[in-house]
Design a protein around this motif. Structure first.
Motif, PDB file in Angstrom:
ATOM      1  N   LEU A 161       0.842  -1.189   0.000  1.00 30.24           N
ATOM      2  CA  LEU A 161       0.000   0.000   0.000  1.00 30.24           C
ATOM      3  C   LEU A 161       0.880   1.243   0.000  1.00 30.24           C
ATOM      4  O   LEU A 161       1.959   1.260   0.590  1.00 30.24           O
ATOM      5  N   ILE A 162       0.406   2.289  -0.662  1.00 27.74           N
ATOM      6  CA  ILE A 162       1.108   3.573  -0.669  1.00 27.74           C
ATOM      7  C   ILE A 162       0.508   4.447   0.423  1.00 27.74           C
ATOM      8  O   ILE A 162      -0.709   4.634   0.485  1.00 27.74           O
ATOM      9  N   GLY A 170      -3.007   4.744  -2.394  1.00 23.49           N
ATOM     10  CA  GLY A 170      -2.919   3.899  -3.577  1.00 23.49           C
ATOM     11  C   GLY A 170      -2.250   2.578  -3.268  1.00 23.49           C
ATOM     12  O   GLY A 170      -2.032   2.218  -2.098  1.00 23.49           O
ATOM     13  N   ILE A 171      -1.920   1.849  -4.331  1.00 21.29           N
ATOM     14  CA  ILE A 171      -1.262   0.550  -4.184  1.00 21.29           C
ATOM     15  C   ILE A 171      -0.082   0.458  -5.142  1.00 21.29           C
ATOM     16  O   ILE A 171      -0.030   1.154  -6.158  1.00 21.29           O
ATOM     17  N   ARG A 172       0.855  -0.400  -4.792  1.00 22.83           N
ATOM     18  CA  ARG A 172       1.963  -0.723  -5.692  1.00 22.83           C
ATOM     19  C   ARG A 172       1.706  -2.100  -6.292  1.00 22.83           C
ATOM     20  O   ARG A 172       1.238  -3.014  -5.601  1.00 22.83           O
ATOM     21  N   THR A 173       2.027  -2.232  -7.568  1.00 19.97           N
ATOM     22  CA  THR A 173       1.878  -3.505  -8.266  1.00 19.97           C
ATOM     23  C   THR A 173       3.152  -3.792  -9.045  1.00 19.97           C
ATOM     24  O   THR A 173       4.070  -2.961  -9.095  1.00 19.97           O
ATOM     25  N   VAL A 183      -8.848   3.236  -0.822  1.00 20.39           N
ATOM     26  CA  VAL A 183      -8.422   1.863  -1.083  1.00 20.39           C
ATOM     27  C   VAL A 183      -9.152   0.944  -0.116  1.00 20.39           C
ATOM     28  O   VAL A 183      -9.153   1.166   1.094  1.00 20.39           O
ATOM     29  N   ILE A 184      -9.788  -0.077  -0.665  1.00 17.65           N
ATOM     30  CA  ILE A 184     -10.492  -1.073   0.149  1.00 17.65           C
ATOM     31  C   ILE A 184      -9.801  -2.412  -0.034  1.00 17.65           C
ATOM     32  O   ILE A 184      -9.582  -2.854  -1.166  1.00 17.65           O
ATOM     33  N   LEU A 185      -9.469  -3.063   1.062  1.00 17.06           N
ATOM     34  CA  LEU A 185      -8.875  -4.392   1.013  1.00 17.06           C
ATOM     35  C   LEU A 185      -9.966  -5.437   1.206  1.00 17.06           C
ATOM     36  O   LEU A 185     -10.588  -5.505   2.264  1.00 17.06           O
ATOM     37  N   ALA A 186     -10.204  -6.210   0.165  1.00 20.55           N
ATOM     38  CA  ALA A 186     -11.127  -7.342   0.235  1.00 20.55           C
ATOM     39  C   ALA A 186     -10.320  -8.592  -0.090  1.00 20.55           C
ATOM     40  O   ALA A 186     -10.660  -9.379  -0.973  1.00 20.55           O
ATOM     41  N   THR A 187      -9.241  -8.758   0.662  1.00 13.50           N
ATOM     42  CA  THR A 187      -8.207  -9.732   0.335  1.00 13.50           C
ATOM     43  C   THR A 187      -8.151 -10.925   1.282  1.00 13.50           C
ATOM     44  O   THR A 187      -7.178 -11.692   1.253  1.00 13.50           O
ATOM     45  N   GLY A 188      -9.145 -11.076   2.114  1.00 14.69           N
ATOM     46  CA  GLY A 188      -9.203 -12.262   2.960  1.00 14.69           C
ATOM     47  C   GLY A 188      -7.968 -12.431   3.818  1.00 14.69           C
ATOM     48  O   GLY A 188      -7.491 -11.491   4.457  1.00 14.69           O
ATOM     49  N   THR A 189      -7.412 -13.629   3.788  1.00 14.89           N
ATOM     50  CA  THR A 189      -6.273 -13.940   4.652  1.00 14.89           C
ATOM     51  C   THR A 189      -4.988 -13.243   4.220  1.00 14.89           C
ATOM     52  O   THR A 189      -3.997 -13.281   4.959  1.00 14.89           O
ATOM     53  N   ALA A 190      -4.990 -12.609   3.058  1.00 13.83           N
ATOM     54  CA  ALA A 190      -3.818 -11.836   2.630  1.00 13.83           C
ATOM     55  C   ALA A 190      -3.803 -10.440   3.248  1.00 13.83           C
ATOM     56  O   ALA A 190      -2.800  -9.726   3.143  1.00 13.83           O
ATOM     57  N   PRO A 197       3.125  -3.643   7.072  1.00 15.19           N
ATOM     58  CA  PRO A 197       4.119  -2.580   6.867  1.00 15.19           C
ATOM     59  C   PRO A 197       3.652  -1.208   7.335  1.00 15.19           C
ATOM     60  O   PRO A 197       4.469  -0.302   7.529  1.00 15.19           O
ATOM     61  N   LEU A 198       2.336  -1.045   7.537  1.00 15.85           N
ATOM     62  CA  LEU A 198       1.808   0.220   8.049  1.00 15.85           C
ATOM     63  C   LEU A 198       1.764   0.231   9.575  1.00 15.85           C
ATOM     64  O   LEU A 198       1.282   1.190  10.177  1.00 15.85           O
ATOM     65  N   GLY A 199       2.243  -0.830  10.183  1.00 17.33           N
ATOM     66  CA  GLY A 199       2.209  -0.925  11.642  1.00 17.33           C
ATOM     67  C   GLY A 199       0.860  -1.338  12.181  1.00 17.33           C
ATOM     68  O   GLY A 199       0.578  -1.146  13.362  1.00 17.33           O
TER      69      GLY A 199
END
Length: 247
Positions: A161-162, A170-173, A183-190, A197-199
């Motif tokens: 994540l940025i 935003g996000i890095r790819t 930014v919405i995280l709908a990433t389950g166990t990920a 990294p954001l603490g």
């Protein structure tokens, strides 16, 4: 939105309806993980406490609204036949659900046979939850993504994540950064890995499971069936589906 499972797809659809310009990133293909490996039982007969029951009832009502808006995502409201317990256990569940205002009725063996004529070894009694349904979450996910009109990037994972000035921007790819207002995280166990990294620490339970599927068979199972041994249903293609815990 990062993640194109059922949650990410539903969010994309609802936000697009409200005028948002939505982009969805998916590390593989839509519904490739948990959403594509779900038993898909929509119910409120299984619950931890009354508040949880009300939440599940609200979820069932939401599926009715969604089906009206996106018919391709509609569940099959086929109902459930339950005989996981007999005697006092069945009496208690029927009493509890009736007190909560949930539709439930008790069937005799002959009534069961009329509803499921191809099913052998029927119990003496069962409960019927006529308001319950099953859905193919993978098909519903694809229908919602299509209806949303969102831009989809399959095979493009968010590597991180940025963050700027204390907010995520935003996000890095693998092909570079993408900026966003939200930014919405709908990433389950990920999700914990992206937040760490954001603490930020997001505790998640690890509960692996197994979904068994057969090849399509001519056997006609008309309801979701709950027995002392197993839950089972048949999908529109004729496959028999049954979930199990991987303990």
């Amino acid at each position: 939105i990062v993640g194109a499972g059922i949650i990410g797809a539903a969010l994309a659809f609802q936000l697009s309806r409200q005028g948002a310009k939505v982009t969805v990133f998916e590390s593989a293909t839509p519904a490739h993980a948990a959403s594509g490996r779900s038993f898909g039982w929509i119910n409120a007969s299984f619950y931890a406490n009354p508040a949880h029951h009300r939440l599940r009832v609200a979820g069932m009502q939401a599926w009715h609204r969604l089906a009206a808006a996106v018919p391709a995502a509609a569940p099959n409201w086929q109902g459930c036949l339950w005989w996981e317990q007999q005697g006092a256990g069945m009496d208690q569940l029927q009493s509890d659900l009736t007190a909560l205002g949930y539709p439930v009725d008790r069937l005799t063996q002959s009534e069961l046979a009329a509803l499921e004529p191809d099913l052998p070894h029927l119990p003496a009694q069962a409960l019927r939850f006529a308001a319950e349904a099953a859905v193919d979450p993978a098909a519903a996910t694809l229908a919602l993504l299509t209806a949303s009109g969102a831009t989809l990037h399959p095979g493009l994972a968010a590597t991180s994540l940025i963050q700027m000035a204390g907010r995520v921007t935003g996000i890095r790819t693998a092909i570079g950064p993408f900026k966003a207002d939200h930014v919405i995280l709908a990433t389950g166990t990920a999700t914990p890995g992206l937040l760490a990294p954001l603490g930020l620490d997001l505790p998640m339970l690890t509960r692996p499971g197994v979904l068994l599927q057969t090849r399509p068979v001519p056997f006609q199972l008309r309801h979701i069936i709950v027995t002392p041994e197993q839950e089972i249903r048949q999908d529109a293609t004729g496959r028999l589906l049954t979930p199990a815990s991987a303990n």
